[in-house]
Design a protein around this motif. Structure first.
Motif, PDB file in Angstrom:
ATOM      1  N   ILE A  11      -9.711  56.885  42.217  1.00  0.00           N
ATOM      2  CA  ILE A  11     -10.447  57.578  43.276  1.00  0.00           C
ATOM      3  C   ILE A  11     -10.462  56.771  44.576  1.00  0.00           C
ATOM      4  CG2 ILE A  11     -12.720  56.655  42.661  1.00  0.00           C
ATOM      5  CD1 ILE A  11     -13.852  59.503  43.270  1.00  0.00           C
ATOM      6  N   GLU A  12     -10.236  55.460  44.462  1.00  0.00           N
ATOM      7  CA  GLU A  12     -10.198  54.635  45.681  1.00  0.00           C
ATOM      8  C   GLU A  12      -9.086  55.074  46.632  1.00  0.00           C
ATOM      9  OE1 GLU A  12     -12.955  52.596  43.155  1.00  0.00           O
ATOM     10  OE2 GLU A  12     -10.933  53.286  42.674  1.00  0.00           O
ATOM     11  N   TYR A  13      -8.034  55.693  46.084  1.00  0.00           N
ATOM     12  CA  TYR A  13      -6.977  56.208  46.964  1.00  0.00           C
ATOM     13  C   TYR A  13      -7.536  57.313  47.859  1.00  0.00           C
ATOM     14  CZ  TYR A  13      -2.640  58.151  48.735  1.00  0.00           C
ATOM     15  OH  TYR A  13      -1.656  58.607  49.565  1.00  0.00           O
ATOM     16  N   TRP A  14      -8.398  58.169  47.313  1.00  0.00           N
ATOM     17  CA  TRP A  14      -9.070  59.202  48.110  1.00  0.00           C
ATOM     18  C   TRP A  14      -9.918  58.556  49.207  1.00  0.00           C
ATOM     19  CZ3 TRP A  14      -9.712  63.697  50.189  1.00  0.00           C
ATOM     20  CH2 TRP A  14     -10.984  64.164  50.560  1.00  0.00           C
ATOM     21  N   PHE A  15     -10.650  57.493  48.861  1.00  0.00           N
ATOM     22  CA  PHE A  15     -11.470  56.806  49.860  1.00  0.00           C
ATOM     23  C   PHE A  15     -10.591  56.230  50.978  1.00  0.00           C
ATOM     24  CE2 PHE A  15     -14.413  55.577  46.071  1.00  0.00           C
ATOM     25  CZ  PHE A  15     -14.880  56.889  45.989  1.00  0.00           C
ATOM     26  N   LEU A  16      -9.466  55.638  50.598  1.00  0.00           N
ATOM     27  CA  LEU A  16      -8.550  55.042  51.583  1.00  0.00           C
ATOM     28  C   LEU A  16      -8.063  56.071  52.596  1.00  0.00           C
ATOM     29  CD1 LEU A  16      -6.787  52.693  52.619  1.00  0.00           C
ATOM     30  CD2 LEU A  16      -5.100  53.314  50.856  1.00  0.00           C
ATOM     31  N   LEU A  17      -7.809  57.295  52.130  1.00  0.00           N
ATOM     32  CA  LEU A  17      -7.283  58.336  53.016  1.00  0.00           C
ATOM     33  C   LEU A  17      -8.273  58.763  54.102  1.00  0.00           C
ATOM     34  CD1 LEU A  17      -5.315  60.603  50.506  1.00  0.00           C
ATOM     35  CD2 LEU A  17      -4.419  58.839  52.045  1.00  0.00           C
ATOM     36  N   HIS A  18      -9.531  58.367  53.983  1.00  0.00           N
ATOM     37  CA  HIS A  18     -10.508  58.636  55.038  1.00  0.00           C
ATOM     38  C   HIS A  18     -10.227  57.781  56.275  1.00  0.00           C
ATOM     39  CE1 HIS A  18     -12.611  60.376  51.637  1.00  0.00           C
ATOM     40  NE2 HIS A  18     -13.573  60.820  52.401  1.00  0.00           N
ATOM     41  N   PHE A  19      -9.515  56.666  56.059  1.00  0.00           N
ATOM     42  CA  PHE A  19      -9.275  55.713  57.136  1.00  0.00           C
ATOM     43  C   PHE A  19      -7.812  55.626  57.567  1.00  0.00           C
ATOM     44  CE2 PHE A  19     -12.865  54.148  54.601  1.00  0.00           C
ATOM     45  CZ  PHE A  19     -13.845  54.030  55.576  1.00  0.00           C
ATOM     46  N   ALA A  20      -6.898  55.871  56.648  1.00  0.00           N
ATOM     47  CA  ALA A  20      -5.478  55.625  56.933  1.00  0.00           C
ATOM     48  C   ALA A  20      -4.589  56.644  56.243  1.00  0.00           C
ATOM     49  CB  ALA A  20      -5.101  54.211  56.463  1.00  0.00           C
ATOM     50  N   ASN A  21      -3.516  56.997  56.919  1.00  0.00           N
ATOM     51  CA  ASN A  21      -2.531  57.932  56.371  1.00  0.00           C
ATOM     52  C   ASN A  21      -1.480  57.117  55.618  1.00  0.00           C
ATOM     53  OD1 ASN A  21      -0.944  60.124  55.846  1.00  0.00           O
ATOM     54  ND2 ASN A  21      -0.266  60.424  57.953  1.00  0.00           N
ATOM     55  N   VAL A  22      -1.860  56.633  54.439  1.00  0.00           N
ATOM     56  CA  VAL A  22      -1.017  55.733  53.647  1.00  0.00           C
ATOM     57  C   VAL A  22      -0.390  56.528  52.505  1.00  0.00           C
ATOM     58  CG1 VAL A  22      -0.960  53.638  52.255  1.00  0.00           C
ATOM     59  CG2 VAL A  22      -2.534  53.797  54.186  1.00  0.00           C
ATOM     60  N   GLU A  27      -6.584  48.144  41.374  1.00  0.00           N
ATOM     61  CA  GLU A  27      -6.796  46.909  42.139  1.00  0.00           C
ATOM     62  C   GLU A  27      -5.968  46.900  43.425  1.00  0.00           C
ATOM     63  OE1 GLU A  27      -6.139  46.978  38.844  1.00  0.00           O
ATOM     64  OE2 GLU A  27      -8.155  46.434  38.151  1.00  0.00           O
ATOM     65  N   SER A  28      -4.731  47.408  43.344  1.00  0.00           N
ATOM     66  CA  SER A  28      -3.861  47.379  44.528  1.00  0.00           C
ATOM     67  C   SER A  28      -4.374  48.304  45.623  1.00  0.00           C
ATOM     68  CB  SER A  28      -2.418  47.741  44.149  1.00  0.00           C
ATOM     69  OG  SER A  28      -2.334  49.065  43.641  1.00  0.00           O
ATOM     70  N   VAL A  29      -4.890  49.466  45.258  1.00  0.00           N
ATOM     71  CA  VAL A  29      -5.399  50.381  46.283  1.00  0.00           C
ATOM     72  C   VAL A  29      -6.769  49.912  46.783  1.00  0.00           C
ATOM     73  CG1 VAL A  29      -6.566  52.111  44.823  1.00  0.00           C
ATOM     74  CG2 VAL A  29      -5.513  52.821  46.955  1.00  0.00           C
ATOM     75  N   THR A  30      -7.550  49.287  45.908  1.00  0.00           N
ATOM     76  CA  THR A  30      -8.850  48.754  46.335  1.00  0.00           C
ATOM     77  C   THR A  30      -8.667  47.630  47.344  1.00  0.00           C
ATOM     78  OG1 THR A  30      -9.884  49.369  44.234  1.00  0.00           O
ATOM     79  CG2 THR A  30     -10.997  47.685  45.523  1.00  0.00           C
ATOM     80  N   LYS A  31      -7.622  46.832  47.156  1.00  0.00           N
ATOM     81  CA  LYS A  31      -7.320  45.755  48.117  1.00  0.00           C
ATOM     82  C   LYS A  31      -7.023  46.342  49.494  1.00  0.00           C
ATOM     83  CE  LYS A  31      -4.290  41.764  48.753  1.00  0.00           C
ATOM     84  NZ  LYS A  31      -3.130  41.009  48.222  1.00  0.00           N
ATOM     85  N   GLU A  32      -6.277  47.444  49.531  1.00  0.00           N
ATOM     86  CA  GLU A  32      -5.965  48.114  50.804  1.00  0.00           C
ATOM     87  C   GLU A  32      -7.229  48.740  51.401  1.00  0.00           C
ATOM     88  OE1 GLU A  32      -3.268  49.135  53.829  1.00  0.00           O
ATOM     89  OE2 GLU A  32      -2.921  47.876  52.068  1.00  0.00           O
ATOM     90  N   LEU A  33      -8.054  49.332  50.556  1.00  0.00           N
ATOM     91  CA  LEU A  33      -9.303  49.939  51.010  1.00  0.00           C
ATOM     92  C   LEU A  33     -10.238  48.908  51.623  1.00  0.00           C
ATOM     93  CD1 LEU A  33     -11.282  52.388  51.113  1.00  0.00           C
ATOM     94  CD2 LEU A  33     -11.982  51.752  48.774  1.00  0.00           C
ATOM     95  N   SER A  34     -10.205  47.676  51.110  1.00  0.00           N
ATOM     96  CA  SER A  34     -11.116  46.626  51.598  1.00  0.00           C
ATOM     97  C   SER A  34     -10.868  46.255  53.064  1.00  0.00           C
ATOM     98  CB  SER A  34     -11.018  45.377  50.718  1.00  0.00           C
ATOM     99  OG  SER A  34      -9.764  44.743  50.886  1.00  0.00           O
ATOM    100  N   LYS A  35      -9.715  46.659  53.604  1.00  0.00           N
ATOM    101  CA  LYS A  35      -9.461  46.444  55.040  1.00  0.00           C
ATOM    102  C   LYS A  35     -10.381  47.327  55.882  1.00  0.00           C
ATOM    103  CE  LYS A  35      -4.544  45.425  54.292  1.00  0.00           C
ATOM    104  NZ  LYS A  35      -3.165  45.903  54.529  1.00  0.00           N
TER     105      LYS A  35
END
Length: 198
Positions: free
Chosen positions: A111-122, A130-138
Motif C-alpha cells: 500500500i506504500e506504493y499508493w501513498f508514494l503516488l500522492h507525491f510523485a509519478n513513479v 521496504e524498497s517503496v517505503t524508502k522512496e516514500l520516506s523522501k
C-alpha cells in the motif's frame, strides 16, 4: 368493497462497504480517511489480521455472509516472489471476478506504493515493501509501519491535502505490466464522498 391501503415503499439503501485488510497500515489509513474526509466505510478490527490470502478470503466471506460489500485491501509482494501465493491470488481473483459485492484492491509491492503516488509519478518495479517505503520516506520522512506512527492521523491528513488524492488517482491510472501498481483507486471511488475529488 374495501380499498387496500397504499404503503409507501422506501428506496433500498446500499450497504456501507467494509474494509477487509491484511494489517494495521490499511486499518489506520482507512480509519483516518473516514474521520478526515467523511468516507462511507466500515472499519472493524476483526476484519484485519495476517498477510495471508486464505485468511483474507475468510474475512471477505464473513462480510458477504452479513449481506455487506467487502473491499479487500492487501499487498501483492509475497505473491510476486512465491509461486504458491501467486496461485492463491489468481484463484482469489477468479473466485470474485463477477461478484459486484467484492472489490479487490491489491498493491504491488504494498500500500506504500499508493501513498508514494500522492507525491510523485513513479512508475517502475519495486519488488519489496521496504524498497517503496524508502522512496516514500523522501516525502514522508518519519513514516514507519508502527502503531505509534500510524495511529496519528497527521500523515493521512498530509496525504489528503492540496489535491494529493486526485494526483494519486491520476498517477495510479498510468501503471503498466511489469511495474508496481495499486488498485486502491477502486476503493476510493466507492467510499469517497461525492464532490470530494472534483
Amino acid at each position: 368493497m374495501t380499498m387496500a391501503r397504499k404503503t409507501k415503499s422506501l428506496p433500498q439503501r446500499s450497504p456501507i462497504p467494509t474494509i477487509v485488510g491484511a494489517g494495521i497500515t490499511e486499518q489506520f489509513y482507512f480509519s483516518h480517511l473516514k474521520s478526515i474526509l467523511g468516507c462511507q466505510v466500515k472499519i472493524r478490527p476483526r476484519f484485519f489480521g495476517q498477510e495471508d490470502i486464505f485468511q483474507l478470503s475468510k474475512k471477505i466471506e464473513a462480510v458477504l455472509n452479513e449481506g455487506g460489500i467487502a473491499i479487500a485491501v492487501f499487498d501483492a509482494d509475497v505473491a510476486y516472489t512465491n509461486r504458491e501465493e501467486r496461485d492463491k491470488l489468481a484463484a482469489l481473483r477468479k473466485r470474485y471476478e463477477n461478484n459486484t459485492r467484492v472489490i479487490l484492491c491489491d498493491s504491488m509491492p504494498s500500500i506504500e506504493y499508493w501513498f508514494l503516488l500522492h507525491f510523485a509519478n513513479v512508475h517502475r518495479l519495486f519488488t519489496t515493501s521496504e524498497s517503496v517505503t524508502k522512496e516514500l520516506s523522501k516525502h514522508l520522512p518519519l513514516y514507519e509501519k508502527t502503531t505509534r506512527y500510524l495511529s496519528n492521523p497527521a500523515w493521512v491528513a498530509q496525504l489528503s491535502s492540496d489535491g494529493k488524492i486526485k494526483t494519486a488517482l491520476q498517477n495510479a491510472s498510468k501503471h503498466e505490466t511489469g511495474q508496481s501498481y495499486t488498485k486502491i483507486p477502486r476503493a476510493i471511488g466507492v467510499i469517497m464522498p461525492a464532490g470530494e475529488l472534483t
